[in-house]
Design a protein around this motif. Structure first.
Motif, mmCIF file in Angstrom:
data_model
loop_
_atom_site.group_PDB
_atom_site.id
_atom_site.type_symbol
_atom_site.label_atom_id
_atom_site.label_comp_id
_atom_site.label_asym_id
_atom_site.label_seq_id
_atom_site.Cartn_x
_atom_site.Cartn_y
_atom_site.Cartn_z
ATOM 1 N N ILE A 1 0.850 -1.192 0.000
ATOM 2 C CA ILE A 1 0.000 0.000 0.000
ATOM 3 C C ILE A 1 0.884 1.239 0.000
ATOM 4 N N GLU A 2 0.492 2.252 -0.778
ATOM 5 C CA GLU A 2 1.173 3.539 -0.773
ATOM 6 C C GLU A 2 0.172 4.621 -0.389
ATOM 7 N N ALA A 3 0.604 5.524 0.478
ATOM 8 C CA ALA A 3 -0.231 6.652 0.893
ATOM 9 C C ALA A 3 0.655 7.885 1.018
ATOM 10 N N GLU A 4 0.041 9.037 1.015
ATOM 11 C CA GLU A 4 0.796 10.282 1.150
ATOM 12 C C GLU A 4 1.232 10.551 2.587
ATOM 13 N N ASP A 5 0.517 9.961 3.556
ATOM 14 C CA ASP A 5 0.883 10.207 4.949
ATOM 15 C C ASP A 5 0.494 9.002 5.810
ATOM 16 N N ILE A 6 1.085 8.944 6.980
ATOM 17 C CA ILE A 6 0.877 7.808 7.873
ATOM 18 C C ILE A 6 -0.563 7.708 8.373
ATOM 19 N N ASP A 7 -1.227 8.838 8.588
ATOM 20 C CA ASP A 7 -2.611 8.799 9.072
ATOM 21 C C ASP A 7 -3.543 8.152 8.058
ATOM 22 N N THR A 8 -3.367 8.482 6.776
ATOM 23 C CA THR A 8 -4.181 7.866 5.722
ATOM 24 C C THR A 8 -3.903 6.373 5.648
ATOM 25 N N LEU A 9 -2.635 6.020 5.717
ATOM 26 C CA LEU A 9 -2.255 4.608 5.665
ATOM 27 C C LEU A 9 -2.876 3.832 6.817
ATOM 28 N N LEU A 10 -2.751 4.346 8.030
ATOM 29 C CA LEU A 10 -3.271 3.628 9.195
ATOM 30 C C LEU A 10 -4.787 3.514 9.184
ATOM 31 N N ALA A 11 -5.474 4.526 8.674
ATOM 32 C CA ALA A 11 -6.936 4.445 8.562
ATOM 33 C C ALA A 11 -7.330 3.341 7.580
ATOM 34 N N ALA A 12 -6.608 3.235 6.470
ATOM 35 C CA ALA A 12 -6.884 2.195 5.481
ATOM 36 C C ALA A 12 -6.595 0.807 6.065
ATOM 37 N N VAL A 13 -5.497 0.677 6.796
ATOM 38 C CA VAL A 13 -5.142 -0.599 7.419
ATOM 39 C C VAL A 13 -6.207 -1.011 8.434
ATOM 40 N N ALA A 14 -6.667 -0.067 9.240
ATOM 41 C CA ALA A 14 -7.705 -0.377 10.230
ATOM 42 C C ALA A 14 -8.978 -0.861 9.536
ATOM 43 N N ALA A 15 -9.342 -0.227 8.425
ATOM 44 C CA ALA A 15 -10.539 -0.650 7.691
ATOM 45 C C ALA A 15 -10.365 -2.051 7.120
ATOM 46 N N ALA A 16 -9.186 -2.349 6.599
ATOM 47 C CA ALA A 16 -8.923 -3.682 6.052
ATOM 48 C C ALA A 16 -9.004 -4.731 7.154
ATOM 49 N N HIS A 17 -8.439 -4.419 8.300
ATOM 50 C CA HIS A 17 -8.478 -5.350 9.440
ATOM 51 C C HIS A 17 -9.922 -5.609 9.877
ATOM 52 N N LYS A 18 -10.691 -4.564 9.999
ATOM 53 C CA LYS A 18 -12.081 -4.693 10.451
ATOM 54 C C LYS A 18 -12.973 -5.380 9.417
ATOM 55 N N ALA A 19 -12.565 -5.368 8.150
ATOM 56 C CA ALA A 19 -13.383 -5.954 7.079
ATOM 57 C C ALA A 19 -13.416 -7.478 7.134
ATOM 58 N N VAL A 20 -12.454 -8.073 7.813
ATOM 59 C CA VAL A 20 -12.421 -9.532 7.922
ATOM 60 C C VAL A 20 -13.312 -9.953 9.087
ATOM 61 N N ASP A 21 -14.388 -10.656 8.753
ATOM 62 C CA ASP A 21 -15.380 -11.079 9.739
ATOM 63 C C ASP A 21 -15.032 -12.486 10.228
ATOM 64 N N ALA A 22 -14.272 -12.545 11.313
ATOM 65 C CA ALA A 22 -13.861 -13.835 11.865
ATOM 66 C C ALA A 22 -13.704 -13.696 13.376
ATOM 67 N N ASP A 23 -13.685 -14.828 14.054
ATOM 68 C CA ASP A 23 -13.497 -14.815 15.507
ATOM 69 C C ASP A 23 -12.104 -14.329 15.890
ATOM 70 N N ARG A 24 -11.134 -14.579 14.999
ATOM 71 C CA ARG A 24 -9.753 -14.160 15.261
ATOM 72 C C ARG A 24 -9.138 -13.719 13.947
ATOM 73 N N VAL A 25 -8.501 -12.544 13.950
ATOM 74 C CA VAL A 25 -7.894 -11.984 12.744
ATOM 75 C C VAL A 25 -6.436 -11.647 13.042
ATOM 76 N N SER A 26 -5.556 -12.066 12.159
ATOM 77 C CA SER A 26 -4.134 -11.765 12.287
ATOM 78 C C SER A 26 -3.750 -10.729 11.236
ATOM 79 N N THR A 27 -3.147 -9.633 11.684
ATOM 80 C CA THR A 27 -2.723 -8.572 10.769
ATOM 81 C C THR A 27 -1.240 -8.300 10.968
ATOM 82 N N PHE A 28 -0.519 -8.319 9.862
ATOM 83 C CA PHE A 28 0.910 -8.012 9.862
ATOM 84 C C PHE A 28 1.087 -6.729 9.061
ATOM 85 N N LEU A 29 1.822 -5.764 9.617
ATOM 86 C CA LEU A 29 2.046 -4.487 8.938
ATOM 87 C C LEU A 29 3.508 -4.102 9.063
#
Length: 104
Positions: A44-72
Motif C-alpha cells: 500500500i502507498e499513501a501520502e501520509d501515515i494517518d491515511t495509511l493507518l486508517a486504510a489498514v484499520a478498515a482492512a483489518h475490520k473488514a475480515v469477519d472472523a473470531d480471530r484476525v491476524s494482521t501483519f504491517l
C-alpha cells in the motif's frame, strides 16, 4: 512524502482465506491509497501515515472472523518521495534484469 507498507490480513482458521482477503483488499477502496496485492500480502502507498493507518484499520475490520491476524511493515520516508515501483526498479538496476525468475 510517501508511506509504503506491506499489509497481510487474514482470519486464523483452516481452509481458503481468499474471500476474507478480498474483503480486506476491497476495504482499501474507501481511502486515498494505491495498492497491489501479491501472494503474500498487499503493498500500500499513501501520502501520509494517518491515511495509511486508517486504510489498514478498515482492512483489518473488514475480515469477519473470531480471530484476525494482521501483519504491517511500514517504510515512512519523511524527506524523500519514492514510490514502491521505484524501489523495485533500483534493485533491478543493480541486478541488471527483472527481479523475478521464470518458474519451470
Amino acid at each position: 512524502m510517501t508511506v509504503i507498507a506491506m499489509l497481510s490480513v487474514a482470519p486464523v482458521r483452516e481452509g481458503s482465506m481468499a474471500g476474507d482477503v478480498a474483503d480486506a483488499v476491497a476495504a482499501l477502496e474507501g481511502f486515498d491509497v494505491s495498492y497491489e496485492t501479491n501472494p503474500m500480502g498487499t503493498v500500500i502507498e499513501a501520502e501520509d501515515i494517518d491515511t495509511l493507518l486508517a486504510a489498514v484499520a478498515a482492512a483489518h475490520k473488514a475480515v469477519d472472523a473470531d480471530r484476525v491476524s494482521t501483519f504491517l511493515k511500514v517504510d515512512d520516508k519523511r524527506t524523500v518521495d519514492q514510490r514502491a515501483r521505484e524501489k523495485v526498479e533500483d534493485v533491478e538496476a543493480e541486478l541488471g534484469r527483472e527481479a523475478r525468475s521464470d518458474p519451470a
